[in-house]
Design a protein around this motif. Structure first.
Motif, mmCIF file in Angstrom:
data_model
loop_
_atom_site.group_PDB
_atom_site.id
_atom_site.type_symbol
_atom_site.label_atom_id
_atom_site.label_comp_id
_atom_site.label_asym_id
_atom_site.label_seq_id
_atom_site.Cartn_x
_atom_site.Cartn_y
_atom_site.Cartn_z
ATOM 1 N N UNK A 1 0.802 -1.217 0.000
ATOM 2 C CA UNK A 1 0.000 0.000 0.000
ATOM 3 C C UNK A 1 0.840 1.275 0.000
ATOM 4 N N UNK A 2 1.993 1.270 0.645
ATOM 5 C CA UNK A 2 2.836 2.474 0.635
ATOM 6 C C UNK A 2 3.351 2.772 -0.776
ATOM 7 N N UNK A 3 3.789 1.727 -1.465
ATOM 8 C CA UNK A 3 4.238 1.919 -2.843
ATOM 9 C C UNK A 3 3.074 2.341 -3.734
ATOM 10 N N UNK A 4 1.906 1.766 -3.489
ATOM 11 C CA UNK A 4 0.724 2.142 -4.268
ATOM 12 C C UNK A 4 0.375 3.608 -4.052
ATOM 13 N N UNK B 1 7.564 13.659 -9.695
ATOM 14 C CA UNK B 1 8.887 13.051 -9.862
ATOM 15 C C UNK B 1 9.454 12.520 -8.560
ATOM 16 N N UNK B 2 9.275 13.275 -7.483
ATOM 17 C CA UNK B 2 9.734 12.803 -6.171
ATOM 18 C C UNK B 2 8.990 11.520 -5.791
ATOM 19 N N UNK B 3 7.678 11.502 -6.031
ATOM 20 C CA UNK B 3 6.878 10.312 -5.706
ATOM 21 C C UNK B 3 7.334 9.105 -6.522
ATOM 22 N N UNK B 4 7.645 9.315 -7.815
ATOM 23 C CA UNK B 4 8.101 8.195 -8.633
ATOM 24 C C UNK B 4 9.493 7.742 -8.198
ATOM 25 N N UNK B 5 10.321 8.684 -7.765
ATOM 26 C CA UNK B 5 11.634 8.304 -7.242
ATOM 27 C C UNK B 5 11.490 7.437 -5.999
ATOM 28 N N UNK B 6 10.586 7.829 -5.100
ATOM 29 C CA UNK B 6 10.317 7.035 -3.895
ATOM 30 C C UNK B 6 9.783 5.664 -4.283
ATOM 31 N N UNK B 7 8.862 5.639 -5.238
ATOM 32 C CA UNK B 7 8.296 4.375 -5.709
ATOM 33 C C UNK B 7 9.388 3.458 -6.255
ATOM 34 N N UNK C 1 12.623 3.504 -5.564
ATOM 35 C CA UNK C 1 13.505 3.069 -4.476
ATOM 36 C C UNK C 1 12.854 1.964 -3.652
ATOM 37 N N UNK C 2 11.564 2.084 -3.411
ATOM 38 C CA UNK C 2 10.858 1.058 -2.636
ATOM 39 C C UNK C 2 10.739 -0.247 -3.404
ATOM 40 N N UNK C 3 10.782 -0.180 -4.727
ATOM 41 C CA UNK C 3 10.605 -1.379 -5.535
ATOM 42 C C UNK C 3 11.850 -2.220 -5.697
ATOM 43 N N UNK C 4 13.012 -1.722 -5.292
ATOM 44 C CA UNK C 4 14.249 -2.475 -5.466
ATOM 45 C C UNK C 4 14.235 -3.739 -4.617
ATOM 46 N N UNK C 5 14.461 -4.861 -5.259
ATOM 47 C CA UNK C 5 14.535 -6.127 -4.536
ATOM 48 C C UNK C 5 13.199 -6.608 -4.013
ATOM 49 N N UNK D 1 -3.079 -2.198 -8.927
ATOM 50 C CA UNK D 1 -4.375 -2.638 -8.420
ATOM 51 C C UNK D 1 -4.745 -1.913 -7.125
ATOM 52 N N UNK D 2 -3.757 -1.637 -6.282
ATOM 53 C CA UNK D 2 -4.017 -0.913 -5.038
ATOM 54 C C UNK D 2 -4.220 0.584 -5.281
#
Length: 283
Positions: free
Chosen positions: A67-70, A153-159, A161-165, A178-179
């Motif tokens: 949910x945080x990434x969403x 852009x900041x939000x996509x950067x955070x997204x 970074x959270x998606x790595x691994x 979906x979320x």
């Protein structure tokens, strides 16, 4: 992967990513769709497309988003849409890309990564390009739209970074779409008084979500394992350039001297950071 297939997949992915800017801009400029509805349609159609792609694939199914990434994905998509009410395709893509890279580089620095002299020069050059683009003047982009795109852009950067691994990237992205879709639907309900959707705007939103986002990400994640880290990062520098060319050809937009100089500074600075990092890491 055969070299020609890799080139084709990578080129299609970059065109798709740039296409998001063009589709959003033309929808908000030439149709009656409102920004909130465009965001919802984009995320819903992207979620459906990615879900279908994941269902048709075989193999490991680790990860599924969170949910945080969403939420970060939603903030990106909403800021992106509302920014393009006033920004040109070229300016929006450049601000978005610059903010994404600045966020990711700054995060690494905050976590203890140290920039070499060349990386520092590149980072400062890119920041100077962003500042120069936003300085008041006749050719300056609208401030409200610029701030919204920088926030996207900041939000996509955070997204990112959270998606790595986080597991299989296509499946993770599908889960996050979906979320994010019901969050976007909630925004549309809150802005129901401004609701406006026509058929052309609807289909632009579907194209942005299903083709430029859903299929675009799936193609990129297919090509990514065959690319060196440096190559993958450098190739993405082409996205603002493709968006700018598309804006000129399809939307009749023009390039100001300020935008050209800012593009050289931002993209050149980011390229210095990427190349200096690859030299140090041997990637």
């Amino acid at each position: 992967m055969p070299y020609l297939r890799l080139i084709l997949l990578t080129s299609l992915a970059m065109i798709a990513f740039a296409g998001n800017s063009l589709l959003c801009r033309v929808a908000l400029l030439q149709t009656d769709i409102d920004a909130a509805s465009f965001t919802t349609i984009r995320l819903v159609s992207g979620a459906v497309t990615l879900w279908l792609i994941v269902r048709m694939r075989e193999g490991e199914r680790t990860g599924g988003g969170n949910w945080l990434s969403a939420l970060a994905l939603f903030v990106y998509a909403a800021g992106f849409s509302f920014a393009y009410i006033s920004l040109t395709a070229a300016t929006g893509a450049l601000l978005l890309f610059g903010a994404v890279q600045a966020t990711m580089i700054s995060c690494g620095f905050w976590k203890g990564e140290r920039l070499s002299a060349l990386q520092l020069v590149g980072f400062l050059l890119a920041l100077a390009g962003l500042v120069g683009l936003l300085l008041p003047g006749l050719s300056a982009p609208p401030l409200a739209g610029s701030l919204l795109m920088l926030g996207a852009g900041v939000a996509w950067g955070v997204y990112s970074l959270r998606g790595k691994g986080g597991g299989d990237p296509t499946r993770v992205t599908a889960g996050n779409f979906l979320r994010a879709a019901p969050i976007a639907a909630g925004l549309s309900l809150l802005m129901l008084s401004r609701y406006s959707v026509d058929m052309a705007g609807f289909w632009y939103g579907v194209a942005s979500g299903a083709l430029a986002s859903g299929i675009g990400y799936a193609i990129w994640y297919t090509a990514l394992p065959a690319l060196r880290a440096t190559s993958a990062a450098t190739i993405q520098l082409s996205v603002p350039v493709i968006a700018a060319l598309g804006g000129i050809v399809f939307l009749g937009e023009s390039l100001s001297l300020r935008l050209v100089l800012a593009s050289v500074a931002i993209l050149g600075g980011i390229a210095l950071v990427i190349l200096a990092r690859s030299r140090e890491q041997g990637t």
